[in-house]
Motif scaffolding. Structure first.
Motif, short mmCIF file in Angstrom:
data_model
loop_
_atom_site.label_atom_id
_atom_site.label_comp_id
_atom_site.label_asym_id
_atom_site.label_seq_id
_atom_site.Cartn_x
_atom_site.Cartn_y
_atom_site.Cartn_z
N ASP A 123 0.85 -1.18 0.00
CA ASP A 123 0.00 0.00 0.00
C ASP A 123 0.89 1.23 0.00
O ASP A 123 2.03 1.17 0.45
N SER A 124 0.38 2.33 -0.50
CA SER A 124 1.22 3.51 -0.65
C SER A 124 0.37 4.75 -0.80
O SER A 124 -0.85 4.68 -0.94
N PHE A 125 1.03 5.91 -0.77
CA PHE A 125 0.35 7.17 -1.02
C PHE A 125 1.32 8.15 -1.63
O PHE A 125 2.54 7.97 -1.56
N GLU A 126 0.77 9.19 -2.25
CA GLU A 126 1.58 10.30 -2.73
C GLU A 126 0.90 11.60 -2.33
O GLU A 126 -0.29 11.78 -2.55
N ALA A 127 1.68 12.49 -1.73
CA ALA A 127 1.23 13.85 -1.46
C ALA A 127 1.97 14.75 -2.43
O ALA A 127 3.18 14.63 -2.60
N GLY A 128 1.24 15.62 -3.12
CA GLY A 128 1.89 16.42 -4.14
C GLY A 128 1.35 17.83 -4.23
O GLY A 128 0.28 18.14 -3.70
N ALA A 129 2.13 18.67 -4.89
CA ALA A 129 1.73 20.06 -5.13
C ALA A 129 2.15 20.45 -6.53
O ALA A 129 3.19 20.01 -7.02
N ALA A 130 1.33 21.25 -7.20
CA ALA A 130 1.66 21.77 -8.52
C ALA A 130 1.44 23.27 -8.49
O ALA A 130 0.47 23.76 -7.90
N GLY A 131 2.36 24.01 -9.11
CA GLY A 131 2.25 25.47 -9.07
C GLY A 131 2.70 26.12 -10.37
O GLY A 131 3.36 25.49 -11.19
N ASP A 132 2.33 27.36 -10.52
CA ASP A 132 2.73 28.18 -11.68
C ASP A 132 2.97 29.60 -11.17
O ASP A 132 2.17 30.50 -11.39
N LEU A 133 4.08 29.78 -10.47
CA LEU A 133 4.35 31.04 -9.79
C LEU A 133 4.43 32.23 -10.74
O LEU A 133 4.00 33.33 -10.40
N ASP A 134 5.02 32.03 -11.93
CA ASP A 134 5.19 33.15 -12.86
C ASP A 134 4.10 33.23 -13.91
O ASP A 134 4.14 34.09 -14.79
N GLY A 135 3.10 32.34 -13.84
CA GLY A 135 1.96 32.42 -14.74
C GLY A 135 2.27 32.14 -16.20
O GLY A 135 1.53 32.59 -17.08
N ASP A 136 3.34 31.36 -16.48
CA ASP A 136 3.70 31.10 -17.88
C ASP A 136 3.22 29.74 -18.38
O ASP A 136 3.63 29.27 -19.44
N ALA A 137 2.35 29.09 -17.61
CA ALA A 137 1.76 27.78 -17.96
C ALA A 137 2.75 26.63 -17.86
O ALA A 137 2.40 25.49 -18.16
N THR A 138 3.99 26.89 -17.44
CA THR A 138 4.94 25.82 -17.14
C THR A 138 4.85 25.52 -15.65
O THR A 138 5.11 26.40 -14.83
N LEU A 139 4.48 24.29 -15.32
CA LEU A 139 4.20 23.96 -13.93
C LEU A 139 5.43 23.48 -13.18
O LEU A 139 6.30 22.82 -13.75
N SER A 140 5.47 23.81 -11.91
CA SER A 140 6.42 23.19 -11.00
C SER A 140 5.69 22.08 -10.26
O SER A 140 4.46 22.15 -10.08
N ALA A 141 6.41 21.04 -9.87
CA ALA A 141 5.78 19.91 -9.20
C ALA A 141 6.61 19.47 -8.01
O ALA A 141 7.85 19.45 -8.08
N PHE A 142 5.94 19.14 -6.92
CA PHE A 142 6.57 18.66 -5.70
C PHE A 142 5.82 17.41 -5.26
O PHE A 142 4.59 17.38 -5.32
N ALA A 143 6.53 16.38 -4.84
CA ALA A 143 5.85 15.15 -4.42
C ALA A 143 6.65 14.44 -3.35
O ALA A 143 7.89 14.45 -3.36
N ARG A 144 5.92 13.85 -2.42
CA ARG A 144 6.54 13.00 -1.40
C ARG A 144 5.60 11.83 -1.15
O ARG A 144 4.39 12.03 -1.03
N GLY A 145 6.14 10.64 -1.10
CA GLY A 145 5.30 9.46 -0.94
C GLY A 145 5.68 8.63 0.26
O GLY A 145 6.59 8.95 1.01
N GLY A 146 4.95 7.57 0.41
CA GLY A 146 5.21 6.61 1.47
C GLY A 146 4.66 5.26 1.06
O GLY A 146 3.69 5.18 0.31
N SER A 147 5.30 4.19 1.53
CA SER A 147 4.88 2.84 1.18
C SER A 147 4.89 1.95 2.41
O SER A 147 5.69 2.16 3.34
N VAL A 148 4.02 0.97 2.43
CA VAL A 148 3.94 0.02 3.53
C VAL A 148 4.81 -1.19 3.19
O VAL A 148 4.59 -1.85 2.17
N PHE A 149 5.80 -1.47 4.03
CA PHE A 149 6.66 -2.63 3.89
C PHE A 149 6.57 -3.44 5.17
O PHE A 149 6.90 -2.94 6.25
N ASN A 150 6.13 -4.68 5.04
CA ASN A 150 6.05 -5.58 6.20
C ASN A 150 5.30 -4.96 7.37
O ASN A 150 5.70 -5.05 8.52
N GLY A 151 4.19 -4.30 7.06
CA GLY A 151 3.35 -3.75 8.11
C GLY A 151 3.78 -2.41 8.66
O GLY A 151 3.16 -1.88 9.57
N GLU A 152 4.85 -1.82 8.12
CA GLU A 152 5.33 -0.52 8.59
C GLU A 152 5.31 0.48 7.45
O GLU A 152 5.69 0.16 6.32
#
Length: 203
Positions: A160-189
């Motif tokens: 099982d797993s998840f991803e937390a992410g963010a997308a932005g366009d600080l300068d409004g030029d339609a080119t996106l920035s992306a940030f992501a951090r995930g997590g996964s379950v291994f052997n119950g942890e």
């Protein structure tokens, strides 16, 4: 004496003035670049900190599920019941802000208030009330594809797993920035990624 007096009254030459103006111009350009980079870094810190908070919320929710099974009432405890929060129903906001801020709604069932105790933002106990530069998502399961550098957390035996992410366009030029951090379950942890994956940080 006359020669000395004439030397005292001598002004700057045109070449000297041009050199001074050039130096001032270079220093001004460096200062403007530094200030812009500082402001952009301050804005991107919002995404990094928020994604970290979402990941910590997912970990806390995963651990909360085990609390009841650890209570002993004259017998043995039940098996640990681990569960990640289910995916948020929609990213917040619905569209990536383009060079502007978005004010999250405080109305029940909207934005960060949408979900239940086992689903989405309320399960994560995550909410933002101040204006935000980025669009945020939380997805349980395989990664959403917002960040192409983020590894698939379902690979390598993760159940099982998840991803937390963010997308932005600080300068409004339609080119996106992306940030992501995930997590996964291994052997119950639940194992969280040690870093935030970033693409086009200052876009």
């Amino acid at each position: 004496m006359r020669a000395i007096k004439r030397y005292d009254r001598r002004g700057f030459t045109l070449v000297e003035l041009m050199i001074v103006v050039a130096i001032i111009g270079v220093l001004a350009a460096l200062a403007i670049y530094g200030v812009r980079r500082y402001l952009a870094s301050a804005k991107t810190s919002e995404a990094k900190n928020s994604i970290g908070a979402i990941a910590r919320g997912a970990a806390a929710a995963y651990e909360r599920e085990t609390a009841a099974s650890e209570i002993l009432t004259g017998g043995t405890s039940t098996a640990a019941n681990h569960a990640l929060c289910d995916s948020a129903t929609a990213p917040v906001p619905a569209a990536v802000p383009a060079g502007t801020k978005y004010q999250p709604s405080s109305v029940a069932t909207e934005d960060f208030n949408a979900g239940t105790s086992t689903l989405g933002w309320p399960c994560l106990k995550f909410a933002m009330t101040q204006p935000i530069y980025y669009q945020y998502h939380y997805t349980r399961g395989a990664r959403t594809g917002v960040s192409t550098t983020s590894p698939d957390p379902t690979a390598n035996g993760a159940t099982d797993s998840f991803e937390a992410g963010a997308a932005g366009d600080l300068d409004g030029d339609a080119t996106l920035s992306a940030f992501a951090r995930g997590g996964s379950v291994f052997n119950g942890e639940l194992v969280l990624a040690t870093q935030v994956f970033i693409e086009n940080e200052y876009e």
